[in-house]
Design a protein around this motif. Structure first.
Motif, PDB file in Angstrom:
ATOM      1  N   GLY A   1       0.793  -1.222   0.000  1.00 30.59           N
ATOM      2  CA  GLY A   1       0.000   0.000   0.000  1.00 30.59           C
ATOM      3  C   GLY A   1       0.823   1.269   0.000  1.00 30.59           C
ATOM      4  N   ARG A   2       1.927   1.299   0.757  1.00 36.35           N
ATOM      5  CA  ARG A   2       2.768   2.496   0.824  1.00 36.35           C
ATOM      6  C   ARG A   2       4.232   2.071   0.819  1.00 36.35           C
ATOM      7  NH1 ARG A   2      -0.718   3.797   5.155  1.00 36.35           N
ATOM      8  NH2 ARG A   2       1.004   3.549   6.623  1.00 36.35           N
ATOM      9  N   PRO A   3       5.109   2.762   0.079  1.00 31.77           N
ATOM     10  CA  PRO A   3       6.527   2.378   0.007  1.00 31.77           C
ATOM     11  C   PRO A   3       7.206   2.359   1.364  1.00 31.77           C
ATOM     12  CG  PRO A   3       5.989   3.953  -1.717  1.00 31.77           C
ATOM     13  CD  PRO A   3       4.782   3.882  -0.813  1.00 31.77           C
ATOM     14  N   GLU A   4       6.796   3.264   2.256  1.00 37.80           N
ATOM     15  CA  GLU A   4       7.484   3.325   3.546  1.00 37.80           C
ATOM     16  C   GLU A   4       7.296   2.068   4.375  1.00 37.80           C
ATOM     17  OE1 GLU A   4       3.731   5.981   3.927  1.00 37.80           O
ATOM     18  OE2 GLU A   4       5.275   5.491   2.431  1.00 37.80           O
ATOM     19  N   ARG A   5       6.269   1.271   4.084  1.00 37.28           N
ATOM     20  CA  ARG A   5       6.093   0.026   4.821  1.00 37.28           C
ATOM     21  C   ARG A   5       7.223  -0.952   4.523  1.00 37.28           C
ATOM     22  NH1 ARG A   5      -0.476  -1.033   4.220  1.00 37.28           N
ATOM     23  NH2 ARG A   5      -1.114   0.584   5.720  1.00 37.28           N
ATOM     24  N   PHE A   6       7.696  -0.948   3.278  1.00 41.76           N
ATOM     25  CA  PHE A   6       8.860  -1.777   2.958  1.00 41.76           C
ATOM     26  C   PHE A   6      10.108  -1.225   3.644  1.00 41.76           C
ATOM     27  CE2 PHE A   6      12.602  -2.589   0.304  1.00 41.76           C
ATOM     28  CZ  PHE A   6      12.596  -3.980   0.292  1.00 41.76           C
ATOM     29  N   LEU A   7      10.290   0.084   3.597  1.00 45.30           N
ATOM     30  CA  LEU A   7      11.462   0.686   4.224  1.00 45.30           C
ATOM     31  C   LEU A   7      11.457   0.475   5.734  1.00 45.30           C
ATOM     32  CD1 LEU A   7      11.586   4.026   2.207  1.00 45.30           C
ATOM     33  CD2 LEU A   7      12.952   1.962   1.839  1.00 45.30           C
ATOM     34  N   ASN A   8      10.277   0.446   6.340  1.00 43.87           N
ATOM     35  CA  ASN A   8      10.200   0.226   7.791  1.00 43.87           C
ATOM     36  C   ASN A   8      10.734  -1.143   8.193  1.00 43.87           C
ATOM     37  OD1 ASN A   8       9.130   2.748   8.320  1.00 43.87           O
ATOM     38  ND2 ASN A   8       6.997   2.035   8.293  1.00 43.87           N
ATOM     39  N   MET A   9      10.660  -2.114   7.284  1.00 49.24           N
ATOM     40  CA  MET A   9      11.165  -3.447   7.607  1.00 49.24           C
ATOM     41  C   MET A   9      12.685  -3.484   7.663  1.00 49.24           C
ATOM     42  SD  MET A   9       8.564  -6.086   5.681  1.00 49.24           S
ATOM     43  CE  MET A   9       8.486  -5.259   4.090  1.00 49.24           C
ATOM     44  N   LEU A  10      13.331  -2.436   7.157  1.00 49.03           N
ATOM     45  CA  LEU A  10      14.795  -2.389   7.162  1.00 49.03           C
ATOM     46  C   LEU A  10      15.347  -1.656   8.380  1.00 49.03           C
ATOM     47  CD1 LEU A  10      15.357  -1.529   3.385  1.00 49.03           C
ATOM     48  CD2 LEU A  10      15.293  -3.782   4.467  1.00 49.03           C
TER      49      LEU A  10
ATOM     50  N   LEU B   1      10.329 -12.666   6.570  1.00 45.33           N
ATOM     51  CA  LEU B   1       9.950 -11.448   5.858  1.00 45.33           C
ATOM     52  C   LEU B   1      11.006 -10.368   6.039  1.00 45.33           C
ATOM     53  CD1 LEU B   1       7.890  -9.935   4.167  1.00 45.33           C
ATOM     54  CD2 LEU B   1       6.713  -9.290   6.279  1.00 45.33           C
ATOM     55  N   ASN B   2      11.520 -10.212   7.265  1.00 46.83           N
ATOM     56  CA  ASN B   2      12.548  -9.209   7.522  1.00 46.83           C
ATOM     57  C   ASN B   2      13.842  -9.548   6.786  1.00 46.83           C
ATOM     58  OD1 ASN B   2      15.026  -8.504   9.635  1.00 46.83           O
ATOM     59  ND2 ASN B   2      13.577  -6.834   9.355  1.00 46.83           N
TER      60      ASN B   2
END
Length: 319
Positions: free
Chosen positions: A99-108, A117-118
């Protein structure tokens, strides 16, 4: 995830010679008609594309490294470009589903070894720039040493990229994914190999596509063999793979993959048209397999039977 207890309902079933069963057939449900497991809410096309494109990218990096070592520049270039393009689209599909790109970045923000997943997010974050550097250096014809190093590093990560999504699915509580945890990575490895071979057969010159043809045959044997071994071992929770839309997708995948491998083996003698047909069949077969596996898992999460019965069998065996 809800933890509702299951209920039973159903009438007795007629037996032979007019006899009625003393114990009625069980029909599993939960309070208020809610499923025991919360089914995956991922979008089928996004996640199916993410699974398929990741396998294509990882195996293409291996093919690119092999082409580089055996002096097949045209095959190497098409494999490098394929890996870079596939992983870019795979990341786009993942971000679109989130839904939002920052959700992927938050996993980093953290490293969590117990979370597939991480770790997968970190794997993609390291792998994607390598594929892009390898492809850019090859297309530009510059920085060959750096490009060769990027190709080698991408190939080292390629097997993990092609198979980690199988670990990700099997690590969930979804019955038809979790029960296949032993064989599913091998299924995805074979599927990724056939996809990469299909892309190379479509785009590389026939005289340089020998490694792709061999990869197609080996990948098809691994994919079909591992999948049949998996479903044969899983018992009841294999049913979702053999019913409805998942069954149609998976049967189509098997026909396309096996047929594409046969055509690929003969394409070296028959020219460009046969190679293109074989490549298209292999790519479509790999995509159908990933989407079929995804849909079968969703179906198993929707039916409480696939959660309750295996749990009881394990308890009875332990007792």
């Amino acid at each position: 995830m809800s933890r509702s207890r299951e209920g039973f309902k159903g009438g007795g079933r007629r037996r032979g010679r007019g006899e009625r069963a003393m114990v009625p057939d069980a029909e599993f449900s939960s309070y208020y008609g809610r499923p025991i497991l919360k089914k995956p809410t991922w979008k089928p096309l996004d996640v199916g594309g993410y699974l398929f494109l990741g396998g294509l990218a990882g195996a293409s990096s291996l093919l690119a490294a092999g082409a580089q070592l055996t002096a097949r520049p045209a095959l190497g270039r098409t494999a490098k470009v394929g890996a870079a393009g596939a992983i870019s689209l795979s990341l786009a599909a993942l971000v679109h589903d989130l839904g939002r790109p920052e959700r992927f970045l938050n996993m980093l923000r953290v490293i969590k070894p117990t979370s597939p997943l991480n770790l997968g997010s970190w794997l993609l974050a390291g792998y994607a720039p390598l594929t892009m550097a390898a492809a850019a250096a090859d297309v530009a014809g510059r920085y060959r040493t750096a490009g060769a190093a990027a190709t080698g590093c991408a190939a080292a990560l390629g097997p993990a990229v092609a198979t980690y999504t199988a670990v990700l699915l099997a690590d969930t509580a979804v019955p038809s994914w979790h029960a296949g945890h032993r064989e599913l990575p091998f299924v995805f490895a074979g599927s990724g190999a056939t996809a990469a071979a299909g892309w190379a057969l479509l785009t590389a010159p026939v005289d340089q596509a020998g490694p792709a043809r061999r990869m197609a045959v080996l990948g098809a044997v691994l994919e079909v063999g591992a999948f049949r071994l998996m479903t044969g071992r899983m018992g009841l929770v294999a049913e979702p793979y053999e019913e409805g839309r998942p069954r149609a997708l998976l049967r189509t995948a098997e026909v396309l993959t096996a047929g594409g491998a046969v055509l690929a083996a003969r394409a070296g003698r028959r020219g460009r048209a046969l190679a293109a047909v074989a490549g298209t069949a292999l790519l479509a077969g790999s995509a159908c397999l990933r989407l079929g596996v995804f849909r079968a898992g969703v179906a198993s999460a929707e039916d409480p039977k696939y959660t309750v019965v295996p749990q009881r069998e394990r308890l009875e065996a332990a007792g």
